[in-house]
Design a protein around this motif. Structure first.
Motif, PDB file in Angstrom:
ATOM      1  N   CYS A  52       0.828  -1.202   0.000  1.00 18.73           N
ATOM      2  CA  CYS A  52       0.000   0.000   0.000  1.00 18.73           C
ATOM      3  C   CYS A  52       0.865   1.256   0.000  1.00 18.73           C
ATOM      4  O   CYS A  52       0.383   2.357  -0.225  1.00 18.73           O
ATOM      5  CB  CYS A  52      -0.970  -0.003   1.183  1.00 18.73           C
ATOM      6  SG  CYS A  52      -0.252   0.550   2.739  1.00 18.73           S
ATOM      7  N   CYS A  54       4.127   2.557   4.593  1.00 13.52           N
ATOM      8  CA  CYS A  54       5.322   2.612   5.445  1.00 13.52           C
ATOM      9  C   CYS A  54       6.578   2.325   4.638  1.00 13.52           C
ATOM     10  O   CYS A  54       6.576   1.509   3.723  1.00 13.52           O
ATOM     11  CB  CYS A  54       5.177   1.713   6.678  1.00 13.52           C
ATOM     12  SG  CYS A  54       5.071  -0.049   6.368  1.00 13.52           S
ATOM     13  N   CYS A  99       8.454  -1.284   3.885  1.00 14.76           N
ATOM     14  CA  CYS A  99       7.798  -2.142   2.909  1.00 14.76           C
ATOM     15  C   CYS A  99       7.834  -1.514   1.523  1.00 14.76           C
ATOM     16  O   CYS A  99       8.191  -2.177   0.550  1.00 14.76           O
ATOM     17  CB  CYS A  99       6.367  -2.423   3.368  1.00 14.76           C
ATOM     18  SG  CYS A  99       5.321  -3.253   2.174  1.00 14.76           S
ATOM     19  N   CYS A 117       2.306  -3.973   8.597  1.00 14.63           N
ATOM     20  CA  CYS A 117       1.313  -5.043   8.528  1.00 14.63           C
ATOM     21  C   CYS A 117       1.904  -6.327   7.982  1.00 14.63           C
ATOM     22  O   CYS A 117       3.068  -6.389   7.586  1.00 14.63           O
ATOM     23  CB  CYS A 117       0.105  -4.609   7.686  1.00 14.63           C
ATOM     24  SG  CYS A 117       0.328  -4.892   5.918  1.00 14.63           S
TER      25      CYS A 117
HETATM   26  S1  SF4 Z   1       3.744  -3.247   5.416  1.00 16.76           S
HETATM   27 FE1  SF4 Z   1       1.564  -3.099   5.118  1.00 16.76          FE
HETATM   28  S2  SF4 Z   1       1.106  -0.997   5.792  1.00 16.76           S
HETATM   29 FE2  SF4 Z   1       3.306  -1.030   5.353  1.00 16.76          FE
HETATM   30  S3  SF4 Z   1       3.452  -0.377   3.200  1.00 16.76           S
HETATM   31 FE3  SF4 Z   1       3.411  -2.633   3.258  1.00 16.76          FE
HETATM   32  S4  SF4 Z   1       1.274  -3.084   2.881  1.00 16.76           S
HETATM   33 FE4  SF4 Z   1       1.335  -0.949   3.543  1.00 16.76          FE
END
Ligand code: SF4
Ligand SMILES: Cc1cc2nc3c(=O)[nH]c(=O)nc-3n(C[C@H](O)[C@H](O)[C@H](O)COP(=O)(O)O)c2cc1C
Ligand code: FES
Lengths: 395, 156
Positions: free
Chosen positions: A326, A329, A332, A372
């Motif tokens: 997404c 953060c 990721c 996440c």
């Molecule tokens: S860890 Fe989850 S919240 Fe963070 S960028 Fe990746 S998908 Fe998005």
């Protein structure tokens, strides 16, 4: 390694057509909520969406919340590569899921339920709405007030993560929230919410109909019951199979392999790749079993034979994660991009082989710091592929 | 009122005007218009009384909410692992040959757009593709040509 091997055992509950759902529904609704919770707890049913949280406990925690508005949500976002069982449940036995949602609503005190259906499955909507209509008609007849509606996704894997799913339903970007608070106290619209996977709900129907013991008697310690497996890749019999939990991967490969199985990806792109030499010591079930390695799984089983390049497999997964992150953060967002371009650089000889160790370190950081499950689990497939097939990454 | 305003108004009447009705409204506009123009997004923001930036934020998040005008039929070929292993590239080539478009493009007559997408949940019957909301599985180049041939006969 000493390892007690469990035999592969087929089960047939989920797709068994039960023509008495009306009776099961009214009978279950006449039981005290606490008794239903106890039944679920003693079955030891755990969530089939991947994380494996005990279902009875989830319902209990939500029931204990004092809010006057609560929700039941069926997670039908099924986007994990290699998973296709939830679609089959919704097409063949939708009434089991609807009964489960209504019973859950009764137990926790919710009058509204939603099915969050991935946009890719939009063709299921007409039949599903028909089933819902028929179901609601029956609910009215027995004076039970419960509404179910479908909410369609729009092509975002991350919306299967429960808190991203809530935000998506609230008209926002599907970005995971910080936990706590957990959905049981603050979910959709900030209200206590039970969110369960399609298959989890279908299993509760089995438990309501046949009792907890029937379910508990299947499987092994810590991994009770049966589970649907989506089998694909290099196999002569791709498809959906209901098997008891706890089988060894060796037995699985003997049944489903093509005689030349080199590795199996368990749990989809966010799961683990198990190479041939570890088949015998790997069991399929939830964590916490004492013997062997145990892998949690949403039920995706992808087989690869010796004609497949593990580099191509990893490259494909990383492209998936890079696109589906997404972006909220940094570990990721940036990590997925760096891994994706990093393995390419090593393959082309632009970076030395030792660069793979840097990338492994990076996945460790992602596991610790990503917000996440998406970012946290990239390490699973990355390290299991790079560590077991390092040569293939380089040459 | 122009047709887009009409459409947005009727979608808002059908789904409601709250924030949680935003995604169904965006989906409804894409279904009809084949994309979300800046104009539609501003109109949706006005109809729901939301800041336009909020509508933009949501609208740009989802891969099925397109921002440039798409063809009447959107072809989405699965490119995830099993479909890739089972011949996704031959399927793409067959489509590219037949429609004379590359990935991300729309035919000049505005009838077809060719896209790739992630796992469609039919890996046991790979390779798979969607055309609008309809699923096609166990594809071969011949089968794809047959399917597209049928669509080409339909009016644009
Ligand atoms: S860890 Fe989850 S919240 Fe963070 S960028 Fe990746 S998908 Fe998005
Ligand atoms: C990136 C990501 C994607 C997920 N996708 C799904 C999904 O498609 N379906 C699902 O049931 N659970 C999915 N989950 C798990 C949910 O967050 C949640 O744990 C689950 O719906 C709970 O239901 P259960 O307890 O019945 O398994 C996903 C989790 C993550 C981190
Ligand atoms: S990989 Fe194409 S449908 Fe799953």
């Amino acid at each position: 390694m000493a390892f007690e091997s469990y035999q592969l055992k087929r089960a047939d509950f989920i797709f068994k057509n039960e023509n008495d759902w009306e009776k099961i529904l009214s009978r279950t609704l006449s039981r005290p909520p606490q008794e239903i919770i106890n039944e679920l707890m003693s079955s030891e049913l755990k969530g089939r969406g991947g994380a494996g949280f005990p279902t009875g406990l989830k319902w209990k925690l939500t029931a204990e919340e004092s809010a006057s508005v609560k929700y039941v949500i069926c997670n039908a976002d099924e986007g994990e590569p290699g998973t296709f069982k939830d679609r089959e449940i919704l097409s063949l036995v939708p009434y089991k899921v609807l009964v489960a949602m209504a019973v859950c609503g009764y137990v926790i005190g919710a009058a509204n339920g939603f099915i969050y259906l991935r946009g890719e499955y939009k063709y299921l909507v007409p039949e599903l709405n028909k089933a819902i209509k028929e179901f609601e008609y029956y609910c009215k007849e027995i004076n039970h007030n419960f509404n179910i509606s479908i909410f369609l996704g729009s092509g975002a894997y991350i919306c299967g993560e429960e808190t991203a799913l809530f935000d998506s339903m609230e008209g926002k970007r599907g970005e995971p929230r910080n936990k706590p608070p957990y959905p049981t106290s603050s979910g959709y619209m900030g209200k206590p919410t039970v969110i369960n996977n399609v298959e989890t709900l279908a299993h509760t129907f089995t438990i309501f109909k046949y009792g907890a013991k029937k379910f508990y008697d299947l499987g092994v310690q810590y991994s009770r019951g049966s589970k649907l497996f989506s089998v694909s890749g290099d196999t002569p019999k791709p498809g959906i199979y209901e098997l008891e939990l706890g089988m060894s991967l060796q037995d699985f490969v003997e049944e489903f392999g093509d005689g030349d199985t080199k590795a199996v990806q368990v749990g989809g792109a966010s799961g683990f790749l198990v190479p041939r030499k570890k088949f015998a010591e790997t069991a399929i079930g939830y964590k916490g079993k004492l013997t062997g390695i145990s892998l949690p799984t949403g039920g995706s089983m992808m087989l690869f034979n010796s004609s497949r390049s593990m580099y191509n497999v990893l490259d494909n997964y990383l492209e998936f994660f890079k696109e589906e992150s997404c972006g909220q953060c940094t570990p990721c967002r940036v990590g997925c991009q760096q891994l994706y371009s990093g393995i390419k650089a090593v393959k082309r000889g632009e970076k030395p082989a030792q660069y793979l160790d840097k990338l492994l370190k990076l996945t460790e950081t992602m596991q610790l710091t990503a917000k996440c499950g998406l970012g946290q689990s990239v390490a699973n497939s990355f390290s299991s592929i790079v560590e077991n097939f390092r040569e293939e990454m380089i040459y | 009122m122009n047709p887009v305003q009409d459409l947005i108004k009727s979608l808002a009447d059908k789904h409601g005007k709250n924030r949680e009705n935003l995604l169904p409204i965006l989906q409804g506009v894409v279904e009809q218009e084949k994309y979300l123009s800046e104009y539609s997004m501003i109109e949706i923001a006005r109809e729901l009384d939301l800041p336009a930036a909020e509508v933009f934020g949501t609208a740009t998040f989802y891969s099925f909410l397109e921002h440039k005008k798409m063809g009447k039929y959107i072809i989405r070929v699965c490119k995830t692992i099993t479909c890739s292993m089972k011949g996704k590239n031959q399927i793409l080539h067959a489509i590219e040959d037949m429609l004379k478009v590359s990935i991300g493009e729309t035919t000049p007559d505005g009838k077809f757009s060719l896209m790739q997408t992630n796992c469609l949940g039919w890996c046991h019957k790979a390779p798979a593709m969607l055309i609008n909301n309809d699923i096609y599985t166990e594809l071969t180049p011949e089968k794809v040509r047959e399917i597209l041939g049928e669509y080409m006969k339909r009016e644009s």
